[in-house]
Design a protein around this motif. Sequence first.
Motif, PDB file in Angstrom:
ATOM      1  N   LEU A  61       2.750  -2.289 -43.978  1.00 50.87           N
ATOM      2  CA  LEU A  61       2.238  -3.199 -42.952  1.00 50.87           C
ATOM      3  C   LEU A  61       2.206  -4.632 -43.476  1.00 50.87           C
ATOM      4  N   TRP A  62       1.811  -4.808 -44.717  1.00 49.60           N
ATOM      5  CA  TRP A  62       1.790  -6.156 -45.310  1.00 49.60           C
ATOM      6  C   TRP A  62       3.197  -6.752 -45.284  1.00 49.60           C
ATOM      7  N   HIS A  63       4.181  -5.984 -45.687  1.00 48.94           N
ATOM      8  CA  HIS A  63       5.563  -6.468 -45.726  1.00 48.94           C
ATOM      9  C   HIS A  63       6.049  -6.815 -44.313  1.00 48.94           C
ATOM     10  N   ALA A  64       5.729  -5.960 -43.327  1.00 47.66           N
ATOM     11  CA  ALA A  64       6.171  -6.211 -41.952  1.00 47.66           C
ATOM     12  C   ALA A  64       5.522  -7.462 -41.378  1.00 47.66           C
ATOM     13  N   LEU A  65       4.231  -7.667 -41.668  1.00 49.33           N
ATOM     14  CA  LEU A  65       3.543  -8.854 -41.162  1.00 49.33           C
ATOM     15  C   LEU A  65       4.072 -10.124 -41.836  1.00 49.33           C
ATOM     16  N   GLN A  66       4.411 -10.033 -43.104  1.00 53.07           N
ATOM     17  CA  GLN A  66       4.987 -11.193 -43.778  1.00 53.07           C
ATOM     18  C   GLN A  66       6.279 -11.632 -43.094  1.00 53.07           C
ATOM     19  N   ASP A  67       7.056 -10.653 -42.622  1.00 52.53           N
ATOM     20  CA  ASP A  67       8.311 -10.976 -41.935  1.00 52.53           C
ATOM     21  C   ASP A  67       8.066 -11.488 -40.517  1.00 52.53           C
ATOM     22  N   ASN A  68       7.055 -10.943 -39.844  1.00 51.58           N
ATOM     23  CA  ASN A  68       6.856 -11.249 -38.418  1.00 51.58           C
ATOM     24  C   ASN A  68       6.024 -12.499 -38.160  1.00 51.58           C
ATOM     25  N   VAL A  69       5.077 -12.789 -39.043  1.00 55.62           N
ATOM     26  CA  VAL A  69       4.150 -13.913 -38.807  1.00 55.62           C
ATOM     27  C   VAL A  69       4.664 -15.134 -39.560  1.00 55.62           C
ATOM     28  N   GLN A  70       5.487 -15.920 -38.896  1.00 55.22           N
ATOM     29  CA  GLN A  70       6.009 -17.154 -39.473  1.00 55.22           C
ATOM     30  C   GLN A  70       5.266 -18.333 -38.839  1.00 55.22           C
ATOM     31  N   CYS A  71       4.909 -19.307 -39.666  1.00 52.60           N
ATOM     32  CA  CYS A  71       4.182 -20.455 -39.133  1.00 52.60           C
ATOM     33  C   CYS A  71       4.373 -21.642 -40.070  1.00 52.60           C
ATOM     34  N   ASP A  72       3.776 -22.761 -39.701  1.00 49.89           N
ATOM     35  CA  ASP A  72       3.838 -23.975 -40.509  1.00 49.89           C
ATOM     36  C   ASP A  72       3.174 -23.716 -41.869  1.00 49.89           C
ATOM     37  N   HIS A  73       3.784 -24.285 -42.923  1.00 51.62           N
ATOM     38  CA  HIS A  73       3.245 -24.064 -44.273  1.00 51.62           C
ATOM     39  C   HIS A  73       1.813 -24.564 -44.401  1.00 51.62           C
ATOM     40  N   ALA A  74       1.419 -25.489 -43.570  1.00 57.38           N
ATOM     41  CA  ALA A  74       0.051 -25.987 -43.636  1.00 57.38           C
ATOM     42  C   ALA A  74      -0.957 -24.901 -43.257  1.00 57.38           C
ATOM     43  N   LEU A  75      -0.478 -23.850 -42.576  1.00 59.54           N
ATOM     44  CA  LEU A  75      -1.369 -22.762 -42.152  1.00 59.54           C
ATOM     45  C   LEU A  75      -1.253 -21.532 -43.040  1.00 59.54           C
ATOM     46  N   ASP A  76      -0.535 -21.636 -44.165  1.00 59.69           N
ATOM     47  CA  ASP A  76      -0.282 -20.463 -45.011  1.00 59.69           C
ATOM     48  C   ASP A  76      -1.572 -19.798 -45.485  1.00 59.69           C
ATOM     49  N   ALA A  77      -2.561 -20.596 -45.860  1.00 62.56           N
ATOM     50  CA  ALA A  77      -3.809 -20.018 -46.383  1.00 62.56           C
ATOM     51  C   ALA A  77      -4.504 -19.187 -45.302  1.00 62.56           C
ATOM     52  N   SER A  78      -4.595 -19.722 -44.105  1.00 59.72           N
ATOM     53  CA  SER A  78      -5.238 -18.979 -43.013  1.00 59.72           C
ATOM     54  C   SER A  78      -4.414 -17.763 -42.628  1.00 59.72           C
ATOM     55  N   ARG A  79      -3.116 -17.924 -42.599  1.00 53.48           N
ATOM     56  CA  ARG A  79      -2.220 -16.800 -42.283  1.00 53.48           C
ATOM     57  C   ARG A  79      -2.409 -15.662 -43.278  1.00 53.48           C
ATOM     58  N   SER A  80      -2.438 -16.002 -44.559  1.00 56.54           N
ATOM     59  CA  SER A  80      -2.615 -14.989 -45.593  1.00 56.54           C
ATOM     60  C   SER A  80      -3.971 -14.316 -45.484  1.00 56.54           C
ATOM     61  N   ALA A  81      -5.001 -15.089 -45.141  1.00 55.16           N
ATOM     62  CA  ALA A  81      -6.340 -14.505 -44.990  1.00 55.16           C
ATOM     63  C   ALA A  81      -6.373 -13.516 -43.834  1.00 55.16           C
ATOM     64  N   MET A  82      -5.709 -13.843 -42.728  1.00 54.68           N
ATOM     65  CA  MET A  82      -5.698 -12.948 -41.567  1.00 54.68           C
ATOM     66  C   MET A  82      -4.934 -11.676 -41.878  1.00 54.68           C
ATOM     67  N   ILE A  83      -3.752 -11.820 -42.479  1.00 58.90           N
ATOM     68  CA  ILE A  83      -2.973 -10.638 -42.847  1.00 58.90           C
ATOM     69  C   ILE A  83      -3.732  -9.804 -43.868  1.00 58.90           C
ATOM     70  N   GLY A  84      -4.377 -10.487 -44.816  1.00 59.37           N
ATOM     71  CA  GLY A  84      -5.133  -9.778 -45.840  1.00 59.37           C
ATOM     72  C   GLY A  84      -6.267  -8.963 -45.251  1.00 59.37           C
ATOM     73  N   ALA A  85      -6.956  -9.501 -44.241  1.00 62.70           N
ATOM     74  CA  ALA A  85      -8.062  -8.766 -43.610  1.00 62.70           C
ATOM     75  C   ALA A  85      -7.551  -7.494 -42.942  1.00 62.70           C
ATOM     76  N   ILE A  86      -6.418  -7.597 -42.265  1.00 62.20           N
ATOM     77  CA  ILE A  86      -5.835  -6.421 -41.593  1.00 62.20           C
ATOM     78  C   ILE A  86      -5.408  -5.380 -42.617  1.00 62.20           C
ATOM     79  N   VAL A  87      -4.683  -5.820 -43.653  1.00 65.18           N
ATOM     80  CA  VAL A  87      -4.146  -4.892 -44.651  1.00 65.18           C
ATOM     81  C   VAL A  87      -5.275  -4.239 -45.449  1.00 65.18           C
ATOM     82  N   ALA A  88      -6.303  -5.002 -45.809  1.00 67.03           N
ATOM     83  CA  ALA A  88      -7.434  -4.440 -46.559  1.00 67.03           C
ATOM     84  C   ALA A  88      -8.133  -3.357 -45.749  1.00 67.03           C
ATOM     85  N   TYR A  89      -8.273  -3.589 -44.455  1.00 71.26           N
ATOM     86  CA  TYR A  89      -8.910  -2.575 -43.600  1.00 71.26           C
ATOM     87  C   TYR A  89      -8.067  -1.300 -43.569  1.00 71.26           C
TER      88      TYR A  89
END
Length: 576
Positions: A61-89
């Motif tokens: 799931l982490w790998h799939a979300l990394q491929d699917n959730v593309q955004c501005d580099h300025a949002l990378d920290a928030s993007r990683s936090a959101m993906i991390g919350a989903i994957v940790a759960y």
Amino acid sequence: MAQYQDVRELLGVGPLTAPAKLGDISELETTFYQADDPWAAYRELPFARQAGLPGLYAAWLWHALQDNVQCDHALDASRSAMIGAIVAYVASDEPLTVAHVKQNRQLFDQCFFHLRTWYSGLGPTGRKFTERLTALSESLTKGPEQWAAALTSFNQACDKELDRAAMLAERMQTSELGHIKIAHAQQRVTGIYNDVVALHQLPEATLDFIDHIVLPSLQYLLINESDQAPDWSFWMRILRLIVWSVNPEKSPEDRQAFFNKGPVLLSQLENQSVSKAFSGNVYRDYVDEFSTQIITLLKGQTIETVTAPKRQVSAEVESLSQLQNGGAEHHFSAGDWLEFDSGETLIRCQFLMQAPGTDTLLFVNRSGHKVLQKTVEQMSACFDAGIAQEIPKIPSLSAALAAVNARMENLHERLTTQALAEQQEREKLERQKQALIQAKKRQLLVKKEAEVKARAEAERLALERAAREQAIKARQLSEAREAREQQLRDTLDNLTLGTWADLPLDDGKAVRCKLAVSMRSTNKYIFVDRVGRKVAELLYDDLLGYLLRDEAVFYKPEQGFENRLETIVRGLRRTE
């Protein structure tokens, strides 16, 4: 889930004891996800035994979300936090129902859409977005129970921004369309002027009336109605009639016709209802002035004229005239988003419209501002050069879950196929084993049957041999009996008178007696005792029976008187 329970049983994997850490998952290389045997690659990982099946699901799931959730580099920290919350759960969800992920799937999809369409050049609106996103990321890390409320709040605020942007874009679109419509009307009316009015001799007052009343009325009709409106035909006819009426060079026939048409023309123009583009006062002033000219001409007086100049079409109107048949084809649909990176400036914008009758494409950003305007040809070149690229229309989390579930189904199918193959191999070996046992049993049975058959044959041969021997013995006995009987017959036949014998005459006891008479013609034998008294008269068969039963004994007679007497008697019988 039943499917994952089947996978656990097929793999023989134990329960989750320690969830996989996001740091460990994020360090996995691409080769891990490309492995032909995913489970073999996973179980070699240090954390696999403790993380169990949820660890593999979380990694995918982490790998799939990394491929699917593309955004501005300025949002990378928030993007990683959101993906991390989903994957940790997911990594800590032993039954792998991923209930909270499924319940909030659409909210996450909508949130990730907002991330994909944001870029740093949005100004104050963009800064408010990042502030809300930071707050959302913090809420998501507090646990899945906080997800629904936090995501709903974030999405609602972003949706309101997009609604305001859509209203602004709609107004801009209306303005653009109005501007284009005005330019198109100007181009059409200018063409009519050049065809009907230009290069004709007209009074300056008439030119003023045409410029300020007739042509604006035609343009007004094109913008607000169409060239099929009744008033359009009226003003086109009026325009041609005005040019014909004020023409100083008329034939006698035209002059005579003018005396009839001139008053009619004035009467039609004086009807204020024919003008929709002007106030009544303005329209009446121009009509009054034009009426003065017509009256002057009706009186036969001359009026000073000028040559109406031909009018030039502006560059914008000229471009419209070249695209009367529509703009060039393109592949964009309303709502399509794209990323445009010129190397110096990066924008993310949405396709708004293609300017009617042109090949110009208009794009707006999340704030509803027009940020890009290019022709179809220019945009195609941008795509070819890699400057522009479409932002995929995929629900990020939904697509990631679908991809992971598909991989899990493939793993399940692979394991099921493998287990089935192993079961079939075991059954094959068992069948071979049973076949070998059956073959041995058949061989043993054949051997036993052969032995039984051999024994039966031996017994048959023994019986046949015994039968033969018995037959031989019987024959021999029969021959012996016959020989003995014959011998005994010979004995009887050779009995001579006076032969002594022991015969069972006294209730089976032997009585010694002597043969006194032997009558061969009647087969009778008379025996007497020592004093000559008859003790028995027996038949030949009686004597033979005694001999056969060994009940009688005949003694060889002594040569004496009796023998001689018997000889004499035998001789006498021969002579008879």
